[in-house]
Design a protein around this motif. Structure first.
Motif, PDB file in Angstrom:
ATOM      1  N   ALA A   1       0.850  -1.181   0.000  1.00 29.26           N
ATOM      2  CA  ALA A   1       0.000   0.000   0.000  1.00 29.26           C
ATOM      3  C   ALA A   1       0.884   1.229   0.000  1.00 29.26           C
ATOM      4  N   GLY A   2       0.449   2.269  -0.693  1.00 25.84           N
ATOM      5  CA  GLY A   2       1.267   3.466  -0.763  1.00 25.84           C
ATOM      6  C   GLY A   2       0.445   4.683  -1.131  1.00 25.84           C
ATOM      7  N   PHE A   3       1.105   5.829  -1.127  1.00 23.46           N
ATOM      8  CA  PHE A   3       0.423   7.085  -1.435  1.00 23.46           C
ATOM      9  C   PHE A   3       1.435   8.063  -1.995  1.00 23.46           C
ATOM     10  N   THR A   4       0.902   9.053  -2.703  1.00 19.58           N
ATOM     11  CA  THR A   4       1.649  10.219  -3.144  1.00 19.58           C
ATOM     12  C   THR A   4       0.777  11.436  -2.905  1.00 19.58           C
ATOM     13  N   GLN A   5       1.315  12.424  -2.187  1.00 18.58           N
ATOM     14  CA  GLN A   5       0.526  13.609  -1.848  1.00 18.58           C
ATOM     15  C   GLN A   5       1.325  14.873  -2.131  1.00 18.58           C
ATOM     16  N   PRO A   6       0.852  15.712  -3.096  1.00 15.93           N
ATOM     17  CA  PRO A   6       1.524  17.003  -3.301  1.00 15.93           C
ATOM     18  C   PRO A   6       1.350  17.900  -2.075  1.00 15.93           C
ATOM     19  N   LEU A   7       2.391  18.628  -1.756  1.00 12.67           N
ATOM     20  CA  LEU A   7       2.349  19.532  -0.611  1.00 12.67           C
ATOM     21  C   LEU A   7       2.162  20.986  -1.023  1.00 12.67           C
ATOM     22  N   PHE A   8       2.518  21.349  -2.238  1.00 12.62           N
ATOM     23  CA  PHE A   8       2.385  22.734  -2.690  1.00 12.62           C
ATOM     24  C   PHE A   8       1.640  22.774  -4.022  1.00 12.62           C
TER      25      PHE A   8
END
Length: 690
Positions: free
Chosen positions: A226-233
């Protein structure tokens, strides 16, 4: 020398021939030319063909009768219709909204014909247009929401390898390596509203090899991750993703809010199409009423001229001076003038009646002749200027559509400013591994892949940040500046639209007042013309005036009646146009727009989603709170729906209607010659014939 000269000459001639040939297109040479292909191309490929499309024609097209003309003037029956009945039938038959673009109404008759659907079918408004925009697979609301749909992807593969190796056995013979393997992988991923992506993946693999350094000849591997990618800006936040969508780029925002605004703009376009259709219906109805009045006046003048001709001719028989040849010629000329006017009025009536049939959506001729039942109002309608301006600024659909455009540009500017931020993404993953001789073995959990994986002995995890930044931001700054200029343009257009709207309201306000005053004046003129005809007829019979004055008085009476009813119609049309311009014409005609019925499955799904929302718990997962886009439902009928609150001040009493009994009779003028009568009080008889 000669041979050398001849060779050079031959080479020069050949070069010239090749150059000349190169300047012209040459057909290729074939060994067996037959000619069938080129003859087929010339005779068939360039031929205009008919498309293989079959759409059944309407009954009103195939069953249309011969048009009414002066040679075919007698319909089988009269078709009495009120204005409300015309509106209802027209809207029921208007899947494609019909409009009278290119048609001009005037005192001298109607000119032109509706040709919009034939000349520009793509410009026609239909009941399907809002739904087409809504269901657009590339730019519609569902298309924008589909970017957040979960995606399930799987792969299954099997491979075999038999590779030679640089090894020797005891017999000095080369050996190879043989492997068989297979993999299966399945991944479920989803874009989330905050701009990130989450996924879950599972898979297993099989490997067989004849290598001598392996513990097992064959083995199985398995994993769960399981994984994720989340933009911060850049690209982060619910607000940005609602505007631009997870796949948005600079200059291209296709989020769900933009898609919804496009649908709202399509609804406004449909509303304006319905409004224009209603305006054309009412204008056509009243002009048909005027056509009957005009024919009535022309017929009465024709009969009066005929009677005058007969009277003068009778005076000739008795030898009286009124029967002179000059008087007879003048009477005959006046008779034929009125006859031409009556025939033109009758032809104009048929044309107006056909235009009303077009707006209703029926055959141009079906044996019936439409006759208006309703009478145009001659009661004075006074508008309060400040109230109609406030109402127009709040209700005019043109302004509402432009405000949607302004809101769209504001949201696009927010999305473009997001690209000025650096790209910083937080990434993370967690994985369980397993290895075993068997894939699944319930007797020995550690010797099979799934047992090894579920034991938790082999785990991997990762967490990191990736970033990138453009030095200079030239493209990003250009996109922001472009969005700012587009927003400034649309705001300026909205302001100028409001100014133009106020100017139009001022003209229509003045037009309503002018036409009412003209009704008073022309009614007085009509009464005076009637009295003049009576007085001149009496003087002529006593040989105190000339026949020319009698005929002139008859012509002036017919003109006075025509101008009076033209003014009455112009007054009613001006009221319609004022309501059209201030955005209240649909309410003025009692028409509201509503979505049509859906399939039963749609209602079932909507109820299911409502129950899910009711049973769930609200979680605010937004990084930034989205801005308000809409002010709520638009109140189509002001002040009647307590559940709908107008998002802007609306004038409730924009007009006052009263009757001035001192100047305008309470009874409406009725049809004269050749038309039906009703039981209301009528004006005194206009035409007197002896």
């Amino acid at each position: 020398m000669n041979r050398r000269f001849n060779v050079k000459s031959i080479i020069a001639i050949a070069a010239i021939g090749l150059a000349a040939a190169g300047c012209q297109p040459q057909q290729p040479k074939f060994l067996h030319p037959r000619g069938e292909a080129q003859s087929q191309y010339v005779s068939e490929a360039t031929r205009i063909e008919y498309p293989d499309a079959s759409v059944p024609s309407l009954d009103d097209v195939t069953n249309a009768l011969e048009p009414l003309t002066l040679d075919n003037p007698d319909p089988k029956e009269e078709w009495l219709l009120t204005l409300d009945e015309v509106r209802q039938m027209a809207l029921e038959n208007s899947k494609v909204l019909r409009q009278l673009s290119g048609v001009n109404f005037g005192a001298n008759g109607v000119s032109g014909a509706p040709t919009l659907l034939l000349s520009s079918p793509n410009a026609a408004m239909t009941v399907w247009d809002p739904a087409i925009i809504e269901s657009n697979p590339t730019a519609g609301v569902q298309a924008a929401l589909s970017a957040f749909d979960a995606v399930w992807s799987s792969t299954v593969s099997w491979q075999q390898q038999d590779l030679p190796r640089n090894y020797n056995d005891i017999y000095q013979q080369s050996v190879g390596t043989h492997t068989d393997g297979g993999t299966f992988q399945s991944t479920l991923s989803k874009n989330v509203a905050t701009g990130g992506n989450v996924y879950a993946s599972a898979g297993f693999g099989y490997d067989w090899s004849d290598a001598t350094n392996r513990l097992w000849t064959s083995d199985w591997t398995s994993y769960v991750e399981a994984g994720f990618t989340q933009p911060l800006f850049r690209g982060a936040g619910v607000e940005y993703n609602r505007i631009a969508g997870p796949n948005g780029t600079m200059g291209n925002s296709n989020g769900v809010v933009i898609a919804r605004i496009n649908t709202d703009m399509a609804l406004v376009d449909f509303e304006m199409g319905v409004r224009k259709t209603l305006q054309d219906i009412e204008e056509t109805y009243w002009n048909l009423y005027y056509a009957y009045r005009n024919l009535s006046a022309a017929t009465a003048g024709y009969e009066a001229a005929l009677q005058s001709w007969r009277t003068v001719d009778g005076q000739k028989e008795t030898g009286r001076p009124q029967g002179s040849a000059q008087n007879i010629a003048q009477a005959a000329k006046n008779y034929h003038t009125f006859k031409v006017s009556a025939q033109e009025a009758q032809t104009n009536l048929y044309k107006n009646e056909q235009l009303l049939r077009y707006m209703i959506g029926v055959a141009p001729t079906d044996g019936r002749l439409i006759k208006p039942v309703d009478e145009p109002t001659i009661a004075r309608v006074q508008y309060v200027w400040d109230e109609i301006v406030a109402e127009a600024l709040a209700r005019a659909p043109e302004l509402r559509k432009q405000k949607w455009v302004v809101k769209k540009r504001e949201l696009e500017l927010i999305a473009q400013r997001n690209f000025l931020k650096p790209q910083v993404d937080l990434e993370g993953s967690y994985r369980f591994h397993g290895l075993g001789r068997d894939l699944i073995d319930s007797t020995n959990k550690k010797s099979n892949a799934f047992g090894s994986m579920t034991s938790g002995d082999y785990q991997n995890w990762g967490l990191g940040i990736t970033s990138s930044i453009t030095l200079g931001f030239r493209r990003e700054m250009a996109a922001v500046r472009n969005a700012e200029l587009a927003l400034a343009r649309e705001r300026a257009i909205l302001q100028e639209q409001e100014l133009e709207l106020v100017h139009n309201l001022s003209d229509l306000y003045r037009e309503v007042d002018r036409n009412y005053r003209q009704i008073e004046n022309h009614l007085a003129l009509l009464r005076a013309a009637r009295a003049q005809v009576q007085a001149v007829n009496a003087s002529f019979m006593m040989n105190k005036t000339t026949l020319y004055e009698v005929l002139q008085a008859q012509q002036e009476l017919a003109d006075a009646e025509t101008r009076y009813y033209r003014t009455v119609i112009d007054y009613n049309v001006a009221i319609v146009n004022l309501n059209f311009r201030k955005g209240s014409l649909l309410e003025y005609n009692g028409v509201t727009l509503a979505e049509g019925p859906w399939a039963n499955k749609a209602y079932f799904d909507a109820w299911r989603r409502a129950r899910e929302r009711d049973a769930g718990r609200y979680v605010n997962y937004a990084f930034t709170s989205p801005q308000v886009v809409s002010r709520g439902p638009y109140p189509q009928i002001q002040g009647t729906d307590p559940t709908v609150t107008a998002p802007y001040p609306i004038a409730n009493a924009a007009q006052t209607v009263y009757e001035d009994s001192a100047n305008i009779p309470a009874a409406q003028p009725q049809y004269e010659v050749g038309t039906y009568q009703n039981n209301a009080n009528q004006l005194p008889e206009i035409f007197q014939t002896n």
